[in-house]
Motif scaffolding. Structure first.
Motif, mmCIF file in Angstrom:
data_model
loop_
_atom_site.group_PDB
_atom_site.id
_atom_site.type_symbol
_atom_site.label_atom_id
_atom_site.label_comp_id
_atom_site.label_asym_id
_atom_site.label_seq_id
_atom_site.Cartn_x
_atom_site.Cartn_y
_atom_site.Cartn_z
ATOM 1 N N ALA A 136 0.820 -1.214 0.000
ATOM 2 C CA ALA A 136 0.000 0.000 0.000
ATOM 3 C C ALA A 136 0.855 1.265 0.000
ATOM 4 C CB ALA A 136 -0.942 -0.005 1.203
ATOM 5 N N ASP A 137 2.124 1.145 0.383
ATOM 6 C CA ASP A 137 3.031 2.296 0.365
ATOM 7 C C ASP A 137 3.502 2.655 -1.046
ATOM 8 O OD1 ASP A 137 3.158 2.922 3.093
ATOM 9 O OD2 ASP A 137 4.667 1.391 3.472
ATOM 10 N N ALA A 138 3.261 1.791 -2.029
ATOM 11 C CA ALA A 138 3.832 1.987 -3.359
ATOM 12 C C ALA A 138 3.538 3.357 -3.959
ATOM 13 C CB ALA A 138 3.368 0.876 -4.305
ATOM 14 N N PRO A 139 2.302 3.861 -3.943
ATOM 15 C CA PRO A 139 2.065 5.177 -4.547
ATOM 16 C C PRO A 139 2.878 6.287 -3.892
ATOM 17 C CG PRO A 139 -0.010 4.011 -4.271
ATOM 18 C CD PRO A 139 1.032 3.219 -3.539
ATOM 19 N N ARG A 140 3.068 6.203 -2.571
ATOM 20 C CA ARG A 140 3.839 7.253 -1.895
ATOM 21 C C ARG A 140 5.316 7.176 -2.268
ATOM 22 N NH1 ARG A 140 3.075 7.943 4.251
ATOM 23 N NH2 ARG A 140 3.140 5.660 4.359
ATOM 24 N N TYR A 141 5.844 5.959 -2.372
ATOM 25 C CA TYR A 141 7.241 5.826 -2.794
ATOM 26 C C TYR A 141 7.444 6.383 -4.198
ATOM 27 C CZ TYR A 141 9.096 2.942 1.031
ATOM 28 O OH TYR A 141 9.564 2.500 2.247
ATOM 29 N N VAL A 142 6.577 6.037 -5.115
ATOM 30 C CA VAL A 142 6.729 6.489 -6.502
ATOM 31 C C VAL A 142 6.577 8.000 -6.593
ATOM 32 C CG1 VAL A 142 5.734 6.361 -8.810
ATOM 33 C CG2 VAL A 142 6.027 4.271 -7.469
ATOM 34 N N ALA A 143 5.611 8.553 -5.867
ATOM 35 C CA ALA A 143 5.403 10.000 -5.906
ATOM 36 C C ALA A 143 6.601 10.749 -5.330
ATOM 37 C CB ALA A 143 4.129 10.365 -5.148
ATOM 38 N N ALA A 144 7.062 10.314 -4.164
ATOM 39 C CA ALA A 144 8.158 11.026 -3.513
ATOM 40 C C ALA A 144 9.469 10.875 -4.260
ATOM 41 C CB ALA A 144 8.317 10.526 -2.078
ATOM 42 N N ASN A 145 9.772 9.645 -4.693
ATOM 43 C CA ASN A 145 11.091 9.376 -5.253
ATOM 44 C C ASN A 145 11.173 9.633 -6.749
ATOM 45 O OD1 ASN A 145 11.440 8.572 -2.644
ATOM 46 N ND2 ASN A 145 11.836 6.434 -3.090
ATOM 47 N N THR A 160 14.708 3.638 -10.850
ATOM 48 C CA THR A 160 14.052 4.595 -11.743
ATOM 49 C C THR A 160 14.699 5.973 -11.638
ATOM 50 O OG1 THR A 160 11.957 3.401 -11.603
ATOM 51 C CG2 THR A 160 11.857 5.697 -12.319
ATOM 52 N N GLN A 161 15.064 6.378 -10.440
ATOM 53 C CA GLN A 161 15.769 7.654 -10.276
ATOM 54 C C GLN A 161 17.049 7.683 -11.112
ATOM 55 O OE1 GLN A 161 16.164 7.857 -5.900
ATOM 56 N NE2 GLN A 161 15.004 9.759 -6.010
ATOM 57 N N GLU A 162 17.790 6.595 -11.106
ATOM 58 C CA GLU A 162 19.021 6.544 -11.905
ATOM 59 C C GLU A 162 18.710 6.638 -13.395
ATOM 60 O OE1 GLU A 162 21.709 3.397 -11.118
ATOM 61 O OE2 GLU A 162 22.054 3.966 -9.034
ATOM 62 N N HIS A 163 17.662 5.945 -13.843
ATOM 63 C CA HIS A 163 17.300 6.010 -15.262
ATOM 64 C C HIS A 163 16.884 7.432 -15.652
ATOM 65 C CE1 HIS A 163 17.888 1.836 -15.769
ATOM 66 N NE2 HIS A 163 16.749 1.413 -15.266
ATOM 67 N N LEU A 164 16.144 8.097 -14.789
ATOM 68 C CA LEU A 164 15.747 9.486 -15.062
ATOM 69 C C LEU A 164 16.977 10.392 -15.124
ATOM 70 C CD1 LEU A 164 12.644 9.726 -12.700
ATOM 71 C CD2 LEU A 164 12.589 9.935 -15.198
ATOM 72 N N ALA A 165 17.911 10.186 -14.204
ATOM 73 C CA ALA A 165 19.135 11.001 -14.203
ATOM 74 C C ALA A 165 19.943 10.763 -15.475
ATOM 75 C CB ALA A 165 19.974 10.684 -12.967
ATOM 76 N N ALA A 166 20.001 9.514 -15.919
ATOM 77 C CA ALA A 166 20.730 9.211 -17.152
ATOM 78 C C ALA A 166 20.058 9.867 -18.359
ATOM 79 C CB ALA A 166 20.825 7.703 -17.348
ATOM 80 N N ALA A 167 18.720 9.836 -18.397
ATOM 81 C CA ALA A 167 18.002 10.469 -19.501
ATOM 82 C C ALA A 167 18.212 11.977 -19.498
ATOM 83 C CB ALA A 167 16.515 10.137 -19.401
ATOM 84 N N TRP A 168 18.177 12.575 -18.314
ATOM 85 C CA TRP A 168 18.449 14.017 -18.187
ATOM 86 C C TRP A 168 19.856 14.351 -18.676
ATOM 87 C CZ3 TRP A 168 22.359 15.790 -14.917
ATOM 88 C CH2 TRP A 168 22.464 17.183 -14.786
ATOM 89 N N ALA A 169 20.839 13.562 -18.266
ATOM 90 C CA ALA A 169 22.220 13.832 -18.669
ATOM 91 C C ALA A 169 22.370 13.762 -20.184
ATOM 92 C CB ALA A 169 23.164 12.834 -17.985
ATOM 93 N N ARG A 170 21.739 12.773 -20.815
ATOM 94 C CA ARG A 170 21.837 12.654 -22.272
ATOM 95 C C ARG A 170 21.195 13.852 -22.974
ATOM 96 N NH1 ARG A 170 20.753 7.188 -21.135
ATOM 97 N NH2 ARG A 170 18.518 7.484 -21.517
ATOM 98 N N CYS A 171 20.064 14.275 -22.466
ATOM 99 C CA CYS A 171 19.326 15.371 -23.120
ATOM 100 C C CYS A 171 19.991 16.727 -22.935
ATOM 101 C CB CYS A 171 17.893 15.437 -22.590
ATOM 102 S SG CYS A 171 16.840 14.076 -23.115
ATOM 103 N N THR A 172 20.701 16.902 -21.830
ATOM 104 C CA THR A 172 21.232 18.223 -21.497
ATOM 105 C C THR A 172 22.750 18.307 -21.562
ATOM 106 O OG1 THR A 172 21.411 17.724 -19.125
ATOM 107 C CG2 THR A 172 19.281 18.586 -19.924
ATOM 108 N N LEU A 222 8.476 10.833 -9.105
ATOM 109 C CA LEU A 222 7.903 12.100 -9.549
ATOM 110 C C LEU A 222 8.752 13.268 -9.059
ATOM 111 C CD1 LEU A 222 5.732 13.834 -10.859
ATOM 112 C CD2 LEU A 222 4.397 13.649 -8.735
ATOM 113 N N GLY A 223 9.183 13.205 -7.801
ATOM 114 C CA GLY A 223 10.024 14.276 -7.273
ATOM 115 C C GLY A 223 11.303 14.453 -8.073
ATOM 116 N N THR A 224 11.939 13.347 -8.440
ATOM 117 C CA THR A 224 13.162 13.421 -9.238
ATOM 118 C C THR A 224 12.884 13.962 -10.633
ATOM 119 O OG1 THR A 224 14.132 11.584 -8.004
ATOM 120 C CG2 THR A 224 15.083 12.057 -10.161
ATOM 121 N N ALA A 225 11.777 13.554 -11.233
ATOM 122 C CA ALA A 225 11.433 14.028 -12.578
ATOM 123 C C ALA A 225 11.197 15.536 -12.583
ATOM 124 C CB ALA A 225 10.198 13.292 -13.089
ATOM 125 N N VAL A 226 10.480 16.031 -11.580
ATOM 126 C CA VAL A 226 10.242 17.478 -11.489
ATOM 127 C C VAL A 226 11.558 18.224 -11.307
ATOM 128 C CG1 VAL A 226 9.195 19.299 -10.081
ATOM 129 C CG2 VAL A 226 7.880 17.245 -10.636
#
Length: 353
Positions: free
Chosen positions: A85-94, A184-196, A96-100
């Motif tokens: 039941a904690d899954a939505p909070r983990y995904v939102a905090a970790n 997922t945070q690492e994958h987002l960071a890698a995508a950001w690094a490639r794009c920027t 979504l927060g990283t993506a923003v």
């Protein structure tokens, strides 16, 4: 260097802020001060180096990034949690927060990132079979755990395996929701690094412990659980048979690793996110840690319960040689010294929300 430290009022983040100031840098803290981690205000009044706000809010992040040279991203919901039941909070905090955060960094032209990664992305650690060499056992089955069969077996022949050290090149295999969000945070960071053409480092923390760990929360690490029990005059309860292998690394060493990585960003290759295992290099069992902590505290001896959590892995210890070689970082606090200090160090109150 002006560094935005998200989650900078938290356990690890606050030590990073202290280390940054000690090396002559200018940290700015962004922290939501959520009640689950901060039921009472952190010690010391907020000053011009503090912004209260949520990393998931674009306007707040946009304001925090003004004049910043690099970001040290520590804000996250941590630990295994209570149930799925904690899954939505983990995904939102970790995630979504990283993506923003990364989207706003891209817009602001901030091109340096050090991310709080975790060794949990590997799942089970490295194992060798006497017949089949290096193998990757699957998730442990409930019926085995209930029967007290805790050690993973060779997936090919069922033989007993020898655990070893995981390198950053090992395949990732997250085994619970928290681990999945960290990858997922690492994958987002890698995508950001490639794009920027940004430069990013993920420090894959091992079991971090030390002064200021939160207490009395189901989201803390095992060292915090044991220390909280001793503070209440209770025996630490050790799951399984206590022979699970981990690498306990002191929070001040982790803070220094973050500052070292921030200072090294300019010399790293742009367009990628580089992972670094961040551990003491001195693996211990959970039973050893509980015993050392109890002895140093002068409290009751640990009790081995045979209980288990289905999302836990048996052994995970990684090789931190790459971080030592590439960036010149070395841990300074050995296990006996760290446990003696932690046994009497203050903890911060925390409640689950």
């Amino acid at each position: 260097m002006r560094v935005l430290v998200t989650g900078g009022a938290g356990f690890i983040g606050s030590h990073i802020v202290t280390a940054l100031r000690g090396r002559g840098h200018d940290p700015l803290v962004l922290d939501a001060l959520l009640p689950a981690a901060h039921p009472t205000p952190p010690p010391g009044p907020p000053d011009s180096g503090f912004l209260r706000g949520d990393v998931r809010d674009p306007e707040t992040v946009r304001a925090a990034l003004r004049g910043v040279d690099a970001v040290c991203h520590q804000a996250a919901m941590v630990g295994l949690g209570k149930d799925f039941a904690d899954a939505p909070r983990y995904v939102a905090a970790n995630d979504l927060g990283t993506a923003v955060l990364l989207a706003e960094m891209a817009s602001a032209g901030v091109r340096g990132l050090v991310l709080a990664g975790s060794m949990v992305v590997y799942g089970e650690g490295r194992y060798e079979c006497p017949r089949h060499g290096v193998v990757r056992p699957g998730p442990r089955r409930r019926d085995d755990l209930e029967a007290g069969r805790f050690e993973p077996r060779c997936p090919d022949c069922g033989a007993q395996l020898s655990p070893g050290l995981v390198t950053e090149d090992a395949p990732t295999d997250p085994r619970n929701v928290y681990a999945t969000t960290k990858l997922t945070q690492e994958h987002l960071a890698a995508a950001w690094a490639r794009c920027t053409e940004g430069r990013a480092v993920s420090l894959r923390y091992h079991n971090v412990y030390g002064p200021g760990m939160p207490r009395d929360t189901p989201y803390a690490g095992v060292a915090s659980f044991f220390r909280s029990s001793l503070a209440r005059g209770e025996a630490p309860r050790v799951y399984e048979d206590g022979r699970q292998r981990r690498d306990f690394v002191h929070v001040r060493d982790v803070a220094e690793a973050n500052v070292t990585a921030l200072e090294a960003l300019g010399g790293l290759e742009p367009g990628i996110c580089t992972p670094y295992n961040t551990g003491s290099g001195d693996p211990r069992t959970i039973g050893e840690m509980a015993a050392a902590l109890s002895t140093a505290h002068g409290g009751p001896a640990p009790v081995v319960t045979g209980e288990f959590r289905l999302g836990d892995v048996r052994h995970i210890t990684a090789d931190s040689a790459r971080l030592r070689h590439d960036l010149g970082w070395h841990p300074r606090t050995d296990f006996p010294t760290g446990m003696r200090e932690f046994a009497h160090a203050p903890q911060r109150p925390a409640i689950a929300s």
